[in-house]
Design a protein around this motif. Structure first.
Motif, mmCIF file in Angstrom:
data_model
loop_
_atom_site.group_PDB
_atom_site.id
_atom_site.type_symbol
_atom_site.label_atom_id
_atom_site.label_comp_id
_atom_site.label_asym_id
_atom_site.label_seq_id
_atom_site.Cartn_x
_atom_site.Cartn_y
_atom_site.Cartn_z
ATOM 1 N N LEU A 123 51.143 50.300 3.012
ATOM 2 C CA LEU A 123 50.400 50.331 1.859
ATOM 3 C C LEU A 123 51.074 49.824 0.739
ATOM 4 O O LEU A 123 50.620 48.938 -0.120
ATOM 5 C CB LEU A 123 49.922 51.709 1.420
ATOM 6 N N PHE A 124 52.492 50.039 0.631
ATOM 7 C CA PHE A 124 53.096 49.493 -0.461
ATOM 8 C C PHE A 124 54.351 48.655 0.115
ATOM 9 O O PHE A 124 55.600 49.338 -0.076
ATOM 10 C CB PHE A 124 53.756 50.740 -1.375
ATOM 11 N N PRO A 125 54.279 47.630 0.599
ATOM 12 C CA PRO A 125 55.519 47.022 1.433
ATOM 13 C C PRO A 125 56.586 46.905 0.268
ATOM 14 O O PRO A 125 57.719 46.603 0.628
ATOM 15 C CB PRO A 125 54.634 45.714 1.604
ATOM 16 N N ARG A 126 56.369 46.622 -1.198
ATOM 17 C CA ARG A 126 57.548 46.251 -1.808
ATOM 18 C C ARG A 126 58.309 47.612 -1.967
ATOM 19 O O ARG A 126 59.454 47.451 -2.148
ATOM 20 C CB ARG A 126 56.714 45.903 -3.435
ATOM 21 N N LEU A 127 57.797 48.578 -2.120
ATOM 22 C CA LEU A 127 58.647 50.169 -1.755
ATOM 23 C C LEU A 127 59.440 50.048 -0.635
ATOM 24 O O LEU A 127 60.702 50.622 -0.746
ATOM 25 C CB LEU A 127 57.715 51.312 -1.762
ATOM 26 N N LYS A 128 58.907 49.474 0.633
ATOM 27 C CA LYS A 128 59.709 49.508 1.633
ATOM 28 C C LYS A 128 61.114 48.689 1.628
ATOM 29 O O LYS A 128 62.156 48.833 2.017
ATOM 30 C CB LYS A 128 59.021 48.829 2.873
ATOM 31 N N GLU A 129 60.756 47.586 0.600
ATOM 32 C CA GLU A 129 61.822 46.732 0.609
ATOM 33 C C GLU A 129 63.005 47.256 -0.172
ATOM 34 O O GLU A 129 64.047 46.839 -0.201
ATOM 35 C CB GLU A 129 61.574 45.305 -0.107
ATOM 36 N N ARG A 130 62.488 48.213 -1.200
ATOM 37 C CA ARG A 130 63.260 48.850 -2.028
ATOM 38 C C ARG A 130 63.784 50.163 -1.684
ATOM 39 O O ARG A 130 63.969 51.198 -2.447
ATOM 40 C CB ARG A 130 62.790 48.740 -3.519
ATOM 41 N N ARG A 131 63.556 50.710 -0.503
ATOM 42 C CA ARG A 131 63.526 52.028 -0.028
ATOM 43 C C ARG A 131 64.982 52.745 -0.311
ATOM 44 O O ARG A 131 64.995 53.878 -0.665
ATOM 45 C CB ARG A 131 63.524 52.296 1.445
ATOM 46 N N ASN A 132 66.181 51.732 -0.317
ATOM 47 C CA ASN A 132 67.240 52.526 -0.599
ATOM 48 C C ASN A 132 67.736 52.355 -2.217
ATOM 49 O O ASN A 132 68.834 52.738 -2.368
ATOM 50 C CB ASN A 132 68.329 51.715 0.163
ATOM 51 N N GLN A 133 66.998 51.672 -3.037
ATOM 52 C CA GLN A 133 67.316 51.485 -4.373
ATOM 53 C C GLN A 133 67.050 52.720 -5.161
ATOM 54 O O GLN A 133 66.020 53.483 -5.036
ATOM 55 C CB GLN A 133 66.121 50.295 -4.870
ATOM 56 N N ARG A 134 67.727 52.858 -6.360
ATOM 57 C CA ARG A 134 67.498 54.166 -7.311
ATOM 58 C C ARG A 134 66.072 53.810 -8.054
ATOM 59 O O ARG A 134 65.839 52.738 -8.268
ATOM 60 C CB ARG A 134 68.542 54.222 -8.074
ATOM 61 N N ALA A 135 65.336 54.782 -8.012
ATOM 62 C CA ALA A 135 64.080 54.511 -8.431
ATOM 63 C C ALA A 135 63.846 54.226 -10.145
ATOM 64 O O ALA A 135 62.963 53.421 -10.196
ATOM 65 C CB ALA A 135 63.087 55.720 -8.266
#
Length: 245
Positions: A123-135
């Motif tokens: 649903l949120f592909p951008r979050l998948k791309e940034r899954r290991n990034q600090r929020a």
């Protein structure tokens, strides 16, 4: 007539000696997007927080699927199938995107975490791309998506959203509201508190207007978009074209 999923009956609420909500009644049915609009300080956020048990209501009743929520603690309310996306998002900035998402399983446990995580990443592909990034390094729009994804991890039937467009650029706001439509297509019910009256009413099946802690108007989203009183107070007196229906 079908019983409402969420029924708020003549509630009052506030903080100490300060009463904010006055005799509020509204209802939300399964599968609806219902929005509550009003000026800053009208009491909209207090209503959402009162549904979730903090502050406790001082009068009236709140029922969810026939269960009275009045005396339940917030974690017990979450276990009934309600999730909240608070104003300001309230993510954990030092934790990764994936860690923030997994926190959303707290009310129900981690049994379905792996599957549900992949569902929210779809649903949120951008979050998948940034899954290991600090929020904390995400943009405002990405942080709002993260807060919504975290809420979905609790497998709620109903999501309470408080000002999801706050502080976001117009194009990002439109994207967030499109995602809300996608979420309802998954069978979720949404209660949306929003100052952006145009986008909120364009999206909503039904809507309420709050002024000084009281419900003053209600109707379909389209009816309130066409209401001269609403247009003058919240839309600058203009008739605007709704979002894609």
């Amino acid at each position: 007539m079908k019983q409402p999923l969420l029924s708020i009956q003549n509630i009052c609420s506030g903080y100490g000696s300060i009463q904010v909500l006055h005799d509020i009644s509204l209802e939300i049915h399964t599968g609806e997007i219902v929005t509550l609009i009003g000026a800053n300080g009208a009491g909209k956020s207090t209503l959402l927080m009162s549904i979730f048990g903090e502050p406790k209501i001082t009068q009236g009743n709140i029922f969810y699927e026939g269960v009275c929520l009045n005396q339940l603690e917030p974690h017990k309310i979450a276990q009934q199938g309600i999730a909240q996306v608070p104003e300001g998002r309230r993510i954990f900035p030092a934790m990764t995107v994936e860690e923030n998402i997994l926190i959303g399983t707290t009310p129900i446990g981690p049994e379905h975490a792996d599957k549900d995580k992949e569902d929210v990443f779809s649903l949120f592909p951008r979050l998948k791309e940034r899954r290991n990034q600090r929020a904390g390094t995400l943009s405002g729009g990405e942080q709002q998506m993260l807060a919504m994804a975290r809420a979905l991890m609790a497998r709620p039937r109903t999501i309470l959203l408080d000002e999801p467009s706050l502080g976001l650029a117009p194009l990002v706001v439109k994207q967030i509201f499109e995602i809300l439509k996608d979420i309802t297509s998954l069978g979720k019910t949404i209660f949306l508190v929003e100052q952006n009256a145009f986008h909120a009413l364009s999206l909503a099946h039904r809507a309420y207007v709050m002024v000084n802690g009281r419900i003053t108007l209600s109707g379909s989203g389209a009816e309130l978009l066409d209401n001269p009183e609403v247009r003058n107070a919240y839309l600058g007196g203009k008739t605007q074209r709704p979002l894609n229906p």
